[in-house]
Write an enzyme that holds these catalytic residues in place. Structure first.
Site, PDB file in Angstrom:
ATOM      1  N   PRO A 178      -9.005  62.555  61.510  1.00 48.04           N
ATOM      2  CA  PRO A 178      -7.650  63.086  61.642  1.00 48.04           C
ATOM      3  C   PRO A 178      -7.131  63.391  60.226  1.00 48.04           C
ATOM      4  O   PRO A 178      -6.842  62.490  59.459  1.00 48.04           O
ATOM      5  CB  PRO A 178      -6.871  61.931  62.286  1.00 48.04           C
ATOM      6  N   ASP A 229      -7.994  61.400  54.948  1.00 43.55           N
ATOM      7  CA  ASP A 229      -8.336  60.837  56.258  1.00 43.55           C
ATOM      8  C   ASP A 229      -7.203  59.895  56.660  1.00 43.55           C
ATOM      9  O   ASP A 229      -7.046  58.818  56.091  1.00 43.55           O
ATOM     10  CB  ASP A 229      -9.675  60.079  56.131  1.00 43.55           C
ATOM     11  N   HIS A 230      -6.453  60.317  57.640  1.00 45.76           N
ATOM     12  CA  HIS A 230      -5.259  59.543  57.993  1.00 45.76           C
ATOM     13  C   HIS A 230      -5.593  58.242  58.723  1.00 45.76           C
ATOM     14  O   HIS A 230      -4.721  57.420  58.976  1.00 45.76           O
ATOM     15  CB  HIS A 230      -4.307  60.401  58.831  1.00 45.76           C
ATOM     16  N   ARG A 231      -6.872  58.041  59.052  1.00 49.42           N
ATOM     17  CA  ARG A 231      -7.251  56.735  59.599  1.00 49.42           C
ATOM     18  C   ARG A 231      -7.265  55.695  58.487  1.00 49.42           C
ATOM     19  O   ARG A 231      -6.964  54.524  58.701  1.00 49.42           O
ATOM     20  CB  ARG A 231      -8.675  56.788  60.199  1.00 49.42           C
ATOM     21  N   VAL A 241      -5.928  56.221  55.180  1.00 49.20           N
ATOM     22  CA  VAL A 241      -4.854  56.313  54.189  1.00 49.20           C
ATOM     23  C   VAL A 241      -3.579  56.716  54.908  1.00 49.20           C
ATOM     24  O   VAL A 241      -3.598  57.613  55.747  1.00 49.20           O
ATOM     25  CB  VAL A 241      -5.212  57.407  53.151  1.00 49.20           C
TER      26      VAL A 241
END
Ligand code: CAO
Length: 629
Positions: free
Chosen positions: A425, A601-603, A605
């Protein structure tokens, strides 16, 4: 009328040809020349026609069998006139036990099904030629109240089947004839036992009651399935029964390893905490006398069986927890067992039976489909992963086209991009760094650098600034662990640089950037980019990156959204620097502004970390002295 065995006709001398389709079912009325089987060798497939008309009494082959000329394929009830050699008697197969070598034949009929009359046969679970174990389901019956798996009364091989899906059955209806081993059971129509019947069990000294554990206070919950039979050996955690309230279904697990010796419950019964399900002979003395309470973390309902937020797959748990499933899966115990064995989540399987009931074929079809998708994909870029496949288009219809083979590197890049796109994501954040000072410093150093054999572009400064930002914000120097429960915190600073080559995109890695000076970094970029273009990069020179820089600065553009690799948490897209008017509080000043696009990577960070990271990076680029820190 007479029963005739129909054999495989002359198939051109082919031997051991595979049966790939059976085009008829027991009970079908066929005409001469109707296709009954399809065979397939490595050279051709052949439709096998019936030599005469009649009613199919049994099918003697099954899909996957290998056959040759003369092999029996089916039994046909024909007019006596057409088959004078056959017996005139119309006795059912189940009524005549026949000796056969060391085995004997047993006719199996529908057992006592609690007085149900004319109950629908909704599934035939076996085929002629199948070898089955005692207790294996042979057919499934369904009334408007319950479904019942009818188990085989003994182990053996199916000789013929006289019932088919859609038939109506009552106690005593013949089901099949099977060859049993040892000859111990030669009587016709022994009473098979339905999975849900209340068969008494012999008491044993180590026998313990199995009771319904705490189900969150729910009372009088429907028993919708009994997943075991008397005599079954179960492991601790195997599902014994399934309860269903109006909100959820719960699998009640075995409290210990052992053998089921009695079942006191059947489909349609109501159960509450403490209801005795049955008895078992538990292995070892440690097993407690009743089913344990569900584990603390078990999703046991606190009210009468509330539906969990996300449906849990209805499957046996390895611990003694009550598995709650809100997904209303309509499937019999044998199908559930098969699904468990194959690791199939039944909520994902579309049931094609009556009222959406999931059948054996549905489960097999599901697995086949998944396997086919996997082998079609083979890790290549396809429409797998549950996303719709891209249709093939004939572009030649619009004008002249040429099919150009992608280089191996481009194929691998496409594969990696798809993997990254589907797994990460990604969020991209933009900023403009004021590189006026750094540019004047760089230009001032350019001649000197050239004397040292270094071409000084903005890139080494950006790489160095990224290293400083990773050091200041270690939350960015991470990668997601595949277990979904950890992140990998990196304690080194290696920076990858995207290099455009005629064969495709290569991404060499500059190691320990934090310990290197601008000239060293510039030299290494040139060296690695040269190797990349010459195809001389070693695998080790492309591994271990913490963060990537993709510079399109020399080309142009004001921003883009670069792709994050699964082995890192972020990538910096660098666009073309240009002079922009910047308000200094009193007037506009011409400043050299560098557009930056930070994808992450929004998982791994979160947005505020990314904001801090990019702001810090911009500030380092805005003040060359900070690079020295
Ligand atoms: N803004 C304006 N000018 C820039 C600039 C920027 N952001 N970055 C570089 N330039 C200038 C350089 O100063 C140089 O000008 P001079 O020759 O006048 O000094 C010119 O552009 C060419 O630079 P370069 O390409 O020779 O050197 P580099 O250090 O910037 O880049 C390398 C090296 C290997 C990264 C580059 O050659 C390359 O392959 N870039 C492509 C990367 C890519 O394809 N990214 C997409 C990946 S998809 O995610």
């Amino acid at each position: 009328m007479a029963i005739e065995t129909i054999n495989i006709p002359d198939i051109g001398g082919a031997e051991g040809v595979e049966v790939i389709e059976i085009s008829v079912a027991v009970g079908d009325t066929i005409e001469a020349e109707d296709d009954v089987l399809v065979l397939e060798s490595d050279k051709a497939s052949m439709d096998i026609p019936a030599p005469k008309g009649g009613v199919i009494k049994s099918i003697l082959v099954k899909v996957g069998d290998k056959v040759s000329e003369g092999a029996p394929m089916l039994e046909l009830e024909t007019d006596a006139a057409e088959a004078p050699a056959a017996s005139a008697e119309d006795a059912p197969a189940s009524a005549e036990p026949k000796a056969s070598g060391g085995s004997s034949e047993m006719a199996v009929a529908v057992p006592d099904i609690g007085g149900g009359e004319g109950v629908d046969v909704i599934e035939v679970c076996v085929a002629v030629g199948d070898t089955i174990e005692e207790g294996d389901s042979i057919i499934v019956l369904e009334s408007d109240k319950a479904s019942m798996d009818i188990p085989a009364p003994a182990a053996g091989k199916i000789v013929s089947i006289s019932i088919k899906e859609g038939d109506k059955a009552s106690e005593g209806t013949p089901i099949l004839v099977m060859a049993t081993e040892g000859g111990a059971q030669t009587e016709s129509a022994p009473a098979a036992t339905a999975a849900q019947s209340e068969a008494p069990a012999p008491a044993a000294s180590s026998t313990q009651d199995i009771t319904v554990p705490d189900i969150g206070g729910a009372e009088g919950v429907d028993v919708i399935e009994v997943c075991v039979e008397i005599g079954d050996t179960v492991s601790e955690g195997d599902s014994l029964i399934v309860l269903e309230s109006d909100k959820a279904s719960m699998e009640i697990p075995a409290p210990a390893n052992g053998k089921i010796t009695a079942l006191n419950i059947k489909v349609g019964d109501k159960a509450s905490q403490g209801t005795v399900i049955g008895q078992m002979e538990a292995e070892g003395a440690a097993a407690s006398a009743e089913a344990p309470e569900p584990a603390k973390e078990a999703p046991a309902p606190s009210k009468p069986a509330p539906a969990p937020a996300s449906p849990a797959p209805a499957q046996a748990s390895s611990s003694n927890e009550v598995v709650v499933s809100s997904g209303e899966v309509y499937a019999g115990p044998a199908v559930r067992k098969l699904a468990r064995q194959l690791g199939v989540n039944l909520t994902e399987v579309k049931g094609t039976g009556t009222r959406g009931r999931v059948s054996f074929e549905d489960v097999h079809g599901f697995v086949k489909n998944v396997m086919q998708q996997r082998s079609a994909g083979g890790g290549k870029v396809t429409g797998g992963s549950g996303i719709p496949a891209v249709p093939d288009i004939d572009y030649a219809q619009f004008g002249e086209v040429e099919l150009v083979k992608m280089s191996k590197i481009k194929q691998l890049t496409a594969e990696a991009m798809t993997r990254n796109w589907l797994n990460i994501p990604r969020v991209t954040q933009f900023d403009d760094a004021d590189i006026t000072e750094i540019e004047s410093f760089r230009k001032g150093m350019k001649a000197e650098a050239e004397k040292s054999g270094v071409k000084l572009t903005p890139l080494p400064f950006i790489i160095k600034a990224a290293a400083a930002a990773l050091k200041a914000e270690p939350s960015f120097n991470v990668a997601m662990h595949n277990d979904g429960e950890h992140i990998v915190q990196k304690k080194f600073i290696h920076i990858a640089v995207a290099v455009d080559t005629p064969r495709g995109l290569m991404v060499p890695v500059i190691k320990n950037v934090d310990q290197k000076g601008i000239y060293d970094i510039a030299r290494e970029v040139i060296e690695l980019a040269g190797k990349a273009r010459d195809g001389k990069l070693k695998p080790a020179e492309m591994q271990g990156g913490c963060f990537t820089i993709s510079s399109l600065g020399p080309i142009g553009g004001t921003g883009f959204t670069p792709m994050v690799s699964t082995t890192e948490a972020g990538i910096l897209g660098v666009s073309k620097a240009s002079i922009q008017p910047v308000w200094d509080g009193a007037a506009f000043q011409p400043r050299m502004m560098l557009p930056l696009s930070l994808s992450y990577d929004h998982r791994a960070v979160n947005g505020s970390d990314a904001g801090r990271f990019l702001t810090y990076l911009s500030s380092v680029l805005g003040d060359v002295r900070r690079l020295l820190l």
